[in-house]
Design an enzyme around this catalytic site. Structure first.
Site, PDB file in Angstrom:
ATOM      1  N   ASP A  30       0.818  -1.206   0.000  1.00 46.73           N
ATOM      2  CA  ASP A  30       0.000   0.000   0.000  1.00 46.73           C
ATOM      3  C   ASP A  30       0.852   1.256   0.000  1.00 46.73           C
ATOM      4  OD1 ASP A  30       0.730  -0.885   2.624  1.00 46.73           O
ATOM      5  OD2 ASP A  30      -0.614   0.603   3.485  1.00 46.73           O
ATOM      6  N   ASP A  49       8.599   3.998  -1.213  1.00 48.71           N
ATOM      7  CA  ASP A  49       7.842   3.532  -0.046  1.00 48.71           C
ATOM      8  C   ASP A  49       6.557   2.833  -0.494  1.00 48.71           C
ATOM      9  OD1 ASP A  49       7.090   3.161   2.577  1.00 48.71           O
ATOM     10  OD2 ASP A  49       6.283   5.171   2.829  1.00 48.71           O
ATOM     11  N   GLU A  87      -0.096  -1.429   5.674  1.00 50.64           N
ATOM     12  CA  GLU A  87       0.939  -0.981   6.618  1.00 50.64           C
ATOM     13  C   GLU A  87       0.781   0.501   6.940  1.00 50.64           C
ATOM     14  OE1 GLU A  87       4.886   0.702   7.824  1.00 50.64           O
ATOM     15  OE2 GLU A  87       3.618   1.202   6.099  1.00 50.64           O
ATOM     16  N   GLU A  88       0.370   1.292   5.951  1.00 50.37           N
ATOM     17  CA  GLU A  88       0.325   2.745   6.131  1.00 50.37           C
ATOM     18  C   GLU A  88      -0.850   3.212   6.990  1.00 50.37           C
ATOM     19  OE1 GLU A  88       2.696   4.510   5.490  1.00 50.37           O
ATOM     20  OE2 GLU A  88       3.731   3.965   3.638  1.00 50.37           O
ATOM     21  N   GLU A 116      11.885  -1.283   3.803  1.00 51.66           N
ATOM     22  CA  GLU A 116      11.528   0.131   3.943  1.00 51.66           C
ATOM     23  C   GLU A 116      12.703   1.020   3.497  1.00 51.66           C
ATOM     24  OE1 GLU A 116       8.772   1.603   4.711  1.00 51.66           O
ATOM     25  OE2 GLU A 116       7.545   0.200   5.873  1.00 51.66           O
ATOM     26  N   HIS A 173       6.042   9.663   1.701  1.00 52.55           N
ATOM     27  CA  HIS A 173       4.882  10.466   2.124  1.00 52.55           C
ATOM     28  C   HIS A 173       4.989  11.906   1.618  1.00 52.55           C
ATOM     29  CE1 HIS A 173       4.102   7.604   5.808  1.00 52.55           C
ATOM     30  NE2 HIS A 173       4.480   6.956   4.727  1.00 52.55           N
TER      31      HIS A 173
END
Length: 389
Positions: A88, A118, A150-151, A175, A362
């Protein structure tokens, strides 16, 4: 498909794989307006891994329609290496992007796109590394693990831990760490405290029970607990060496001339490795309950989400030593949290290391440096040789 029946030509190159993964929206979010299924990403990964001889298992995440985990296994045995990532991404603001977030765009020796670092890029590089070992007789299995959500909730990894799979001995979570091994991180707790009293006219305090005054006392107790924990716990591996507690937002009351009948606080707690989240919650509860009882306030204290436990792998662990040797970097600590605690629950010696920088994660115009590609494949091949051959 048998391990010897391989077709490496059926698997695209790194760029084509990443372009396909980026083109498939798989945002996870607590907001239903943003949340997507990750099934398309999982199916594409399976489509590439099966021709290489991997046995494919796709698992629905209980209670989360449209969310799936993938376990792809090459070879067999009780040990082996897990290369793990989440499928995700976070939501995005397309007005702040210079290019389409769902189109892999190359400029300035970088690949831009939502999830490049990411962490969809890690899957393309892990599959490229695995291609060399297709058809070989592995002594221990190579497992590629792809998780959901995960997010947002981390429920994909949580479901795997509850199911007791995958089985393995070592795990690397890809990661974005700029290919520097990470062997520890803090946990994340986000908590909700609510006091309810009795509103009334402000001219006579006896007419009500002021929830704001109760919260003022509770805040003092929380700050005192923070000071106690910071005196008791310290880890020099972290930039911020102590556990932190941040009162993040507070709401209460409706008018200056009314006694406040209700007040709510949300706060964030980042425990160090060695601190138990449930014990911390019980300490907070036993400290705050007398405040509520003394002031005749009803109290609600609960997590805003289940939280992420702190994570640590010993400095002398075999996987840590192997990654330090392959990268030339000493394993260190980071502030962000990962799925590592749940892989540890499965008995896997776990480390976090992957291409790209967390500074790009992000962010608008997320990218992966092209200079990270070859080193990532080389390092992953080195780990596969050490722990699977």
């Amino acid at each position: 498909m048998s391990q010897s029946a391989v077709n490496t030509a059926a698997v695209p190159g790194i760029k084509d794989m990443l372009a396909r993964l980026i083109s498939l929206p798989s945002i996870s979010s607590a907001s239903p307006n943003w949340d997507h299924s990750n099934e398309a990403v999982v199916r594409v990964l399976a489509e590439w891994l099966e021709p290489l001889g991997f046995q494919i298992e796709i698992l629905a995440v209980p209670g989360m329609p449209g969310k799936y985990n993938l376990i792809a296994t090459l070879g067999s045995g009780s040990g082996g290496l897990v290369l793990s990532g989440h499928t995700d991404t976070v939501p995005f603001d397309d007005k702040r992007w210079q290019s389409d977030p769902f189109t892999l765009t190359e400029r300035d020796n970088r690949w831009y796109g939502l999830g490049t670092c990411d962490m969809k890029g890690f899957f393309a590089l892990a599959i490229e590394a695995a291609r060399e070992f297709a058809g070989q007789d592995l002594k221990e299995p190579l497992i590629i693990l792809a998780t959901a959500d995960e997010e947002s909730s981390m429920n994909g990894a949580r479901a795997l831990a509850e199911a007791g799979k995958p089985k393995g001995r070592y795990a690397v979570i890809g990661e974005p760490t700029s290919l520097k091994p990470v062997r520890m991180h803090k946990g994340i707790m986000m908590e909700r405290l609510k006091f309810e009293g009795q509103s009334g006219h402000s001219s006579n305090p006896a007419l009500g029970r002021n929830a704001i005054e109760g919260m003022h006392e509770a805040l003092t107790e929380l700050i005192n607990l923070r000071s106690q924990w910071q005196e008791q716990y310290r880890n020099p591996n972290f930039e911020v060496q102590v556990p932190t507690l941040n009162p993040g937002c507070i709401h209460g009351g409706d008018n200056p001339n009314r006694i406040c009948g209700e007040c709510e606080l949300h706060f964030d707690l980042r425990p160090l490795p060695g601190m138990n989240m449930e014990s911390l919650r019980q300490t907070i509860l036993s400290t705050l309950r007398p405040v509520a009882e003394r002031r005749e306030l009803s109290m609600v204290f609960e997590p805003l989400f289940d939280g992420v436990p702190p994570f640590e792998t010993p400095a002398d662990a075999a996987l840590v030593r192997a990654c330090e040797k392959l990268t030339g970097h000493t394993a260190h600590a980071v502030a962000f949290a990962t799925e590592a605690p749940w892989l540890q629950k499965l008995g896997l010696e776990t480390l976090v290391m992957g291409p790209g920088s967390i500074d790009q994660a992000h962010q608008p115009d997320e990218f992966l440096e092209l200079s990270q590609l070859e080193p990532t494949v080389r390092i992953l091949k080195g780990l596969i040789r050490q722990f699977c051959l």
